[in-house]
Design a protein around this motif. Structure first.
Motif, PDB file in Angstrom:
ATOM      1  N   THR A  58      -3.939  -3.853 -13.765  1.00 33.66           N
ATOM      2  CA  THR A  58      -4.498  -2.986 -14.811  1.00 33.66           C
ATOM      3  C   THR A  58      -3.898  -1.573 -14.721  1.00 33.66           C
ATOM      4  O   THR A  58      -3.168  -1.266 -13.781  1.00 33.66           O
ATOM      5  N   ALA A  59      -4.248  -0.733 -15.688  1.00 36.15           N
ATOM      6  CA  ALA A  59      -3.650   0.603 -15.767  1.00 36.15           C
ATOM      7  C   ALA A  59      -3.974   1.454 -14.539  1.00 36.15           C
ATOM      8  O   ALA A  59      -5.066   1.336 -13.959  1.00 36.15           O
ATOM      9  N   GLU A  60      -3.029   2.263 -14.137  1.00 36.24           N
ATOM     10  CA  GLU A  60      -3.179   3.221 -13.025  1.00 36.24           C
ATOM     11  C   GLU A  60      -3.398   2.533 -11.673  1.00 36.24           C
ATOM     12  O   GLU A  60      -3.921   3.148 -10.747  1.00 36.24           O
ATOM     13  N   LYS A  63       1.582   0.262 -10.262  1.00 34.79           N
ATOM     14  CA  LYS A  63       2.780  -0.570 -10.482  1.00 34.79           C
ATOM     15  C   LYS A  63       4.060   0.264 -10.540  1.00 34.79           C
ATOM     16  O   LYS A  63       5.034  -0.013  -9.841  1.00 34.79           O
ATOM     17  N   SER A  64       4.049   1.298 -11.372  1.00 33.69           N
ATOM     18  CA  SER A  64       5.276   2.110 -11.522  1.00 33.69           C
ATOM     19  C   SER A  64       5.581   2.865 -10.235  1.00 33.69           C
ATOM     20  O   SER A  64       6.752   3.096  -9.903  1.00 33.69           O
ATOM     21  N   THR A  65       4.536   3.232  -9.491  1.00 31.32           N
ATOM     22  CA  THR A  65       4.750   3.940  -8.225  1.00 31.32           C
ATOM     23  C   THR A  65       5.460   3.012  -7.234  1.00 31.32           C
ATOM     24  O   THR A  65       6.369   3.432  -6.512  1.00 31.32           O
ATOM     25  N   CYS A 125      -3.506  12.212  -9.507  1.00 32.89           N
ATOM     26  CA  CYS A 125      -2.612  13.197  -8.892  1.00 32.89           C
ATOM     27  C   CYS A 125      -3.020  14.636  -9.198  1.00 32.89           C
ATOM     28  O   CYS A 125      -2.356  15.579  -8.742  1.00 32.89           O
ATOM     29  N   CYS A 151       3.630  11.676  -9.552  1.00 33.29           N
ATOM     30  CA  CYS A 151       3.661  11.983 -10.973  1.00 33.29           C
ATOM     31  C   CYS A 151       3.186  10.789 -11.805  1.00 33.29           C
ATOM     32  O   CYS A 151       3.636   9.672 -11.599  1.00 33.29           O
ATOM     33  N   LEU A 154       2.305   7.059 -18.076  1.00 29.10           N
ATOM     34  CA  LEU A 154       1.813   5.760 -18.557  1.00 29.10           C
ATOM     35  C   LEU A 154       2.976   4.874 -19.009  1.00 29.10           C
ATOM     36  O   LEU A 154       3.883   5.349 -19.697  1.00 29.10           O
ATOM     37  N   VAL A 179       5.355  -3.494 -16.095  1.00 29.38           N
ATOM     38  CA  VAL A 179       4.761  -3.514 -17.433  1.00 29.38           C
ATOM     39  C   VAL A 179       3.624  -2.495 -17.520  1.00 29.38           C
ATOM     40  O   VAL A 179       3.196  -1.954 -16.501  1.00 29.38           O
TER      41      VAL A 179
HETATM   42  N1  LIG Z   1      -3.119   8.733  -3.699  1.00 29.96           N
HETATM   43  C1  LIG Z   1      -2.559   7.658  -4.244  1.00 29.96           C
HETATM   44  N2  LIG Z   1      -2.109   7.708  -5.497  1.00 29.96           N
HETATM   45  C2  LIG Z   1      -1.536   6.599  -6.018  1.00 29.96           C
HETATM   46  C3  LIG Z   1      -1.370   5.400  -5.285  1.00 29.96           C
HETATM   47  N3  LIG Z   1      -0.759   4.496  -6.079  1.00 29.96           N
HETATM   48  C4  LIG Z   1      -0.528   5.113  -7.241  1.00 29.96           C
HETATM   49  N4  LIG Z   1      -0.995   6.372  -7.220  1.00 29.96           N
HETATM   50  C5  LIG Z   1      -1.004   7.376  -8.295  1.00 29.96           C
HETATM   51  O1  LIG Z   1      -1.759   6.828  -9.367  1.00 29.96           O
HETATM   52  C6  LIG Z   1      -1.215   7.234 -10.616  1.00 29.96           C
HETATM   53  C7  LIG Z   1      -0.974   6.007 -11.470  1.00 29.96           C
HETATM   54  O2  LIG Z   1       0.027   5.205 -10.885  1.00 29.96           O
HETATM   55  P1  LIG Z   1       1.085   4.396 -11.755  1.00 29.96           P
HETATM   56  O3  LIG Z   1       2.057   3.801 -10.795  1.00 29.96           O
HETATM   57  O4  LIG Z   1       1.601   5.215 -12.860  1.00 29.96           O
HETATM   58  O5  LIG Z   1       0.143   3.244 -12.344  1.00 29.96           O
HETATM   59  P2  LIG Z   1       0.577   2.006 -13.266  1.00 29.96           P
HETATM   60  O6  LIG Z   1      -0.070   0.800 -12.680  1.00 29.96           O
HETATM   61  O7  LIG Z   1       2.042   1.958 -13.427  1.00 29.96           O
HETATM   62  O8  LIG Z   1      -0.147   2.383 -14.632  1.00 29.96           O
HETATM   63  P3  LIG Z   1       0.260   1.878 -16.132  1.00 29.96           P
HETATM   64  O9  LIG Z   1       1.689   2.215 -16.347  1.00 29.96           O
HETATM   65  O10 LIG Z   1      -0.661   2.622 -17.056  1.00 29.96           O
HETATM   66  O11 LIG Z   1      -0.014   0.413 -16.171  1.00 29.96           O
HETATM   67  C8  LIG Z   1       0.052   8.035 -10.279  1.00 29.96           C
HETATM   68  O12 LIG Z   1      -0.255   9.407 -10.357  1.00 29.96           O
HETATM   69  C9  LIG Z   1       0.379   7.636  -8.856  1.00 29.96           C
HETATM   70  O13 LIG Z   1       1.005   8.658  -8.127  1.00 29.96           O
HETATM   71  C10 LIG Z   1      -1.876   5.366  -3.944  1.00 29.96           C
HETATM   72  O14 LIG Z   1      -1.814   4.361  -3.224  1.00 29.96           O
HETATM   73  N5  LIG Z   1      -2.451   6.517  -3.481  1.00 29.96           N
END
Ligand SMILES: Nc1nc2c(ncn2[C@@H]2O[C@H](COP(=O)(O)OP(=O)(O)OP(=O)(O)O)[C@@H](O)[C@H]2O)c(=O)[nH]1
Ligand SMILES: [Mg+2]
Length: 382
Positions: A58-60, A63-65, A125, A151, A154, A179
């Motif tokens: 799901t969102a956030e 995945k992209s990280t 963040c 950073c 979306l 995705v």
């Molecule tokens: N502190 C912390 N932040 C995280 C972690 N994983 C991801 N983040 C933060 O969470 C936010 C969302 O992460 P993304 O990787 O953009 O999430 P996503 O799953 O790709 O989200 P969508 O593209 O909307 O599907 C970013 O600001 C990341 O830096 C983690 O393990 N710890």
């Protein structure tokens, strides 16, 4: 009439003669054929060494990280032009804007508001960047790897990243597809289901007290469980094993330390979330968690409920894997025979911690190996 027939016969004979290749041409065609089949074979070989990985969740959830980490660990990292393109720099409106933001962030009322950020929508963040405004204010500021990982941007299209990992004398090529996880984005996922070797499913473990940005009535952890249930029981992914990343353990630890408690969910959804208070993780489960987070081994560095909550969440996902928990009526119930072609392994992760992700990724080429996941994982780690 006879003359006409004669000339027709002559034309046919000439055409026929022209249509036969000369010995030289035949030789060249044979060579071309050989080259084509050689290229095809080579291509097939390369295809074999290719692994298609799909990042779902799901969102956030991170995945992209994780994709960014793959770029740092196995790719070429981020060059200067990419760093200067990052959203952090685009977000800096002016020095005056930064001055005001810094003053606001120091205000006790704003801090009090931040401490209740699970009650509204705030990106993870925010604190990280607000804490370092004085550094960002510097005109010489260039985003570091950690800044890029933090950073938030979306994802609203399918992102494809490639990188190679050396393994046993040859290179394994990873094709990674990232995705978008918001509800509206998920209908695009099916486009990349074909030929997948492994799914990396990310879950934001810390989201148990938050609601979805796209639907404020829906609990984020419940949504993640339902989404996972759909993926695990999807007929197109019947033979695809899943690496379940129980992510954002650092955020989870911070929340638990501040007194947030997952047991509130048991009151709201008792059928899905069993009593948390009476739940006790086994010694092996605690050890497995601490292996991912050695820094938490010191009893003073972590609230005991952190590991308990993480393992409790892991159990919820495993219940779906075992077929002991069904959330959506419309999902066709599959038996263990149906699931015999794939397995699910869980990892406790912090996607912004390169060491932690590297440790998990080191294991990633293994799905290339025909051995079942469990056997290898057990042999390596426990
Ligand atoms: N502190 C912390 N932040 C995280 C972690 N994983 C991801 N983040 C933060 O969470 C936010 C969302 O992460 P993304 O990787 O953009 O999430 P996503 O799953 O790709 O989200 P969508 O593209 O909307 O599907 C970013 O600001 C990341 O830096 C983690 O393990 N710890
Ligand atoms: Mg994304």
């Amino acid at each position: 009439m006879q003359g006409k027939l004669k000339s027709l016969f002559k034309t046919i004979c000439e055409d026929k003669l022209n249509s036969y290749p000369s010995a030289e041409e035949a030789k060249r065609a044979k060579l071309r054929n050989k080259q084509i089949s050689k290229t095809l074979k080579q291509h097939q070989k390369e295809e074999l060494k290719k692994l298609k990985i799909l990042l779902l969740g799901t969102a956030e959830s991170g995945k992209s990280t994780i994709t960014k980490q793959m770029k740092i660990i196995h790719g070429n990292g981020f060059d200067m032009s990419e760093r200067l393109e990052k959203e952090i720099l685009k977000a800096i409106k002016s020095n005056e804007f930064l001055e005001h933001t810094e003053q606001l962030w120091a205000d006790s009322g704003v801090q009090e508001c931040y401490s209740r950020s699970h009650e509204f929508q705030l990106i993870d963040c925010a604190k990280y960047f607000l804490d370092k405004i004085s550094e960002i204010k510097n005109p010489e500021y260039i985003p570091s790897d950690q800044d890029i990982l933090r950073c938030r941007s979306l994802t609203n299209s399918i992102q494809h990243t490639e990188f190679c990992v050396p393994e046993g004398g040859h290179q394994i090529k990873f094709d990674v597809y990232d995705v978008g996880g918001q509800q509206g984005e998920r209908k695009k996922w099916i486009q990349v289901f074909d030929g997948v070797n492994a799914i990396l499913f990310a879950v934001d473990c810390s989201s148990f007290d938050q609601t979805l940005r796209e639907d404020p009535t829906k609990n984020r952890l419940l949504e993640a469980l339902e989404n996972f249930e759909q993926v695990w029981n999807n007929r197109f992914l019947k033979n695809v094993s899943v690496l379940l990343f129980l992510n954002k353990i650092d955020v989870l630890a911070e929340k638990i330390a501040k007194g947030r408690d997952i047991s509130e969910l048991s009151q709201q959804y008792p059928d899905t979330f069993p009593d948390f208070k009476s739940f006790t993780p086994s010694k092996l489960e605690v050890l497995r968690f601490l292996e991912s987070y050695p820094k938490y081994s010191n009893a003073n560095s972590m609230h005991p409920d952190t590991v308990k909550t993480a393992v409790y969440i892991q159990h919820l996902f495993m219940k779906i894997v075992k077929g002991d928990l069904q959330l959506k009526e419309r999902i066709t119930k599959r038996d263990s025979e149906w699931h015999s072609g794939h397995s699910c392994e869980t990892f406790y992760t912090c996607a912004v911690d390169t060491n932690n992700v590297q440790k998990v990724l080191e294991w990633l080429p293994i799905p290339y190996n025909p051995e079942p996941f469990e056997k290898i994982w057990t042999a390596i780690n426990f």
